[in-house]
Design an enzyme around this catalytic site. Structure first.
Site, PDB file in Angstrom:
ATOM      1  N   THR A  20      -1.658   8.260  11.206  1.00  0.00           N
ATOM      2  CA  THR A  20      -2.581   9.125  10.497  1.00  0.00           C
ATOM      3  C   THR A  20      -2.245   9.948   9.375  1.00  0.00           C
ATOM      4  O   THR A  20      -2.747  10.039   8.243  1.00  0.00           O
ATOM      5  CB  THR A  20      -3.877   9.597  11.313  1.00  0.00           C
ATOM      6  OG1 THR A  20      -4.374   8.589  12.136  1.00  0.00           O
ATOM      7  CG2 THR A  20      -4.988  10.149  10.552  1.00  0.00           C
ATOM      8  N   LYS A  41      -9.936   2.503   8.600  1.00  0.00           N
ATOM      9  CA  LYS A  41      -9.680   2.575   9.988  1.00  0.00           C
ATOM     10  C   LYS A  41     -10.528   1.592  10.777  1.00  0.00           C
ATOM     11  O   LYS A  41     -11.429   2.081  11.281  1.00  0.00           O
ATOM     12  CB  LYS A  41      -9.577   3.901  10.612  1.00  0.00           C
ATOM     13  CG  LYS A  41      -9.269   3.865  12.089  1.00  0.00           C
ATOM     14  CD  LYS A  41      -7.876   4.162  12.090  1.00  0.00           C
ATOM     15  CE  LYS A  41      -7.409   4.446  13.660  1.00  0.00           C
ATOM     16  NZ  LYS A  41      -5.892   4.439  13.996  1.00  0.00           N
ATOM     17  N   ASP A  55      -9.584  10.308  13.061  1.00  0.00           N
ATOM     18  CA  ASP A  55      -8.684   9.668  12.103  1.00  0.00           C
ATOM     19  C   ASP A  55      -9.297   9.070  11.065  1.00  0.00           C
ATOM     20  O   ASP A  55      -8.692   9.459   9.924  1.00  0.00           O
ATOM     21  CB  ASP A  55      -7.871   8.627  13.017  1.00  0.00           C
ATOM     22  CG  ASP A  55      -6.914   9.353  14.098  1.00  0.00           C
ATOM     23  OD1 ASP A  55      -6.913  10.468  14.223  1.00  0.00           O
ATOM     24  OD2 ASP A  55      -6.517   8.389  14.656  1.00  0.00           O
ATOM     25  N   GLU A 114      -5.266   1.532   8.454  1.00  0.00           N
ATOM     26  CA  GLU A 114      -4.667   2.123   9.440  1.00  0.00           C
ATOM     27  C   GLU A 114      -4.760   1.194  10.640  1.00  0.00           C
ATOM     28  O   GLU A 114      -6.019   1.066  11.005  1.00  0.00           O
ATOM     29  CB  GLU A 114      -4.688   3.632   9.704  1.00  0.00           C
ATOM     30  CG  GLU A 114      -3.884   4.148  10.611  1.00  0.00           C
ATOM     31  CD  GLU A 114      -4.193   5.488  11.246  1.00  0.00           C
ATOM     32  OE1 GLU A 114      -3.965   5.690  12.299  1.00  0.00           O
ATOM     33  OE2 GLU A 114      -4.651   6.242  10.255  1.00  0.00           O
ATOM     34  N   GLY A 115      -3.993   0.702  11.316  1.00  0.00           N
ATOM     35  CA  GLY A 115      -4.070   0.087  12.501  1.00  0.00           C
ATOM     36  C   GLY A 115      -4.162   0.837  13.724  1.00  0.00           C
ATOM     37  O   GLY A 115      -4.423   2.229  13.547  1.00  0.00           O
ATOM     38  N   ALA A 116      -4.251   0.605  15.052  1.00  0.00           N
ATOM     39  CA  ALA A 116      -4.311   1.484  16.093  1.00  0.00           C
ATOM     40  C   ALA A 116      -3.153   0.925  17.033  1.00  0.00           C
ATOM     41  O   ALA A 116      -2.747  -0.236  17.404  1.00  0.00           O
ATOM     42  CB  ALA A 116      -5.613   0.715  16.997  1.00  0.00           C
ATOM     43  N   GLY A 117      -2.326   2.130  17.324  1.00  0.00           N
ATOM     44  CA  GLY A 117      -1.210   1.753  18.131  1.00  0.00           C
ATOM     45  C   GLY A 117       0.096   1.002  17.473  1.00  0.00           C
ATOM     46  O   GLY A 117       0.201   0.984  16.335  1.00  0.00           O
ATOM     47  N   ARG A 175       9.358  12.894  12.943  1.00  0.00           N
ATOM     48  CA  ARG A 175       9.723  13.826  14.049  1.00  0.00           C
ATOM     49  C   ARG A 175       8.349  14.647  14.525  1.00  0.00           C
ATOM     50  O   ARG A 175       7.956  15.351  13.844  1.00  0.00           O
ATOM     51  CB  ARG A 175      10.923  14.657  13.646  1.00  0.00           C
ATOM     52  CG  ARG A 175      11.376  15.303  14.894  1.00  0.00           C
ATOM     53  CD  ARG A 175      12.826  15.271  14.958  1.00  0.00           C
ATOM     54  NE  ARG A 175      13.469  15.992  15.980  1.00  0.00           N
ATOM     55  CZ  ARG A 175      13.577  15.475  17.379  1.00  0.00           C
ATOM     56  NH1 ARG A 175      12.976  14.275  17.520  1.00  0.00           N
ATOM     57  NH2 ARG A 175      14.308  15.956  18.063  1.00  0.00           N
TER      58      ARG A 175
END
Length: 231
Positions: A20, A41, A55, A114-117, A175
């Site tokens: 995200t 999304k 998100d 944006e995907g999920a996971g 990170r």
């Protein structure tokens, strides 16, 4: 000839890797470049409020969009599970026609999906995130953790995308926790040499949200054409 507007599908090697944040950084860069982007999304789980999926709303804000929530995120679930699993627990089958209808309204302009996971997270009983990517035919921005384990996770994801003949625009290393990781120094160079893919980052861990947003924007600026950003 008018160039195609920039379009990306942001996916990850895992959950919680910074998808995200990458999506929002891309959308804000595209907005600043005058592209009037939209965020999409299609499936979001772990929503504290189904009326306000965090998100999806963050993406909408980054894009400067006024689209209704249903247009940005047609499928929303409270359980912090893969969308297909969350739906199954409710005895529901997310209507893929609603996903495609929402996508068709957005696909003509600049967009960040944006995907999920990760790639093989189920979005319904028949489809995974990678099936969405293949169906939408968008270049992928693959987000991965910066540190030990990334070489394996990125390689597996790139191999799966190559098997579907999906173009990968870049890998972004992020990170998400403080501290040092001995593997981080070598990951970017190795991934570029081994897989021939552009690698951005690593985006450092920054606790302040505003400074972290700027760190993502700096890392992702190469994905927005220089000419466009200079407008």
């Amino acid at each position: 000839m008018v160039p195609e507007p920039p379009r990306f599908f942001v996916t990850g090697t895992d959950t919680g890797v910074g998808k995200t944040q990458v999506s929002c950084a891309l959308l804000s860069l595209l907005k600043d470049a005058g592209h009037a982007p939209q965020g999409f999304k299609p499936y979001e789980s772990g929503c504290a409020s189904l009326e306000a999926p965090a998100d999806a709303l963050a993406m909408r804000e980054a894009a400067g969009s006024t689209l209704p929530v249903d247009a940005v995120c047609p499928h929303r679930f409270k359980a912090p599970l893969a969308p297909g699993i969350a739906a199954a627990r409710l005895g529901r089958a997310p209507d893929f026609r609603a996903t495609l209808a929402a996508w068709m309204r957005l696909k003509g302009g600049a967009v960040v999906v944006e995907g999920a996971g990760g790639l093989f997270v189920p979005v319904d009983a028949k489809r995974d995130v990678v099936d969405l990517i293949q169906r939408f035919r968008l270049p992928v921005v693959l987000v991965a953790r910066a540190g030990l384990g990334t070489l394996n996770h990125v390689a597996l994801s790139l191999e799966a995308l190559a098997a579907r003949e999906v173009s990968v625009r870049a890998v972004v290393l992020s990170r998400g926790v403080p501290g040092r990781d001995l593997a981080e120094r070598d990951n970017r160079r190795y991934l570029e040499a081994r897989h021939g893919v552009e690698v951005l980052g690593p985006v450092p861990f920054v606790e302040d949200p505003a400074r972290r947003r700027q760190a993502f924007r700096r890392a992702l600026a190469p994905l927005v054409p220089e000419r466009a950003r200079a407008r």
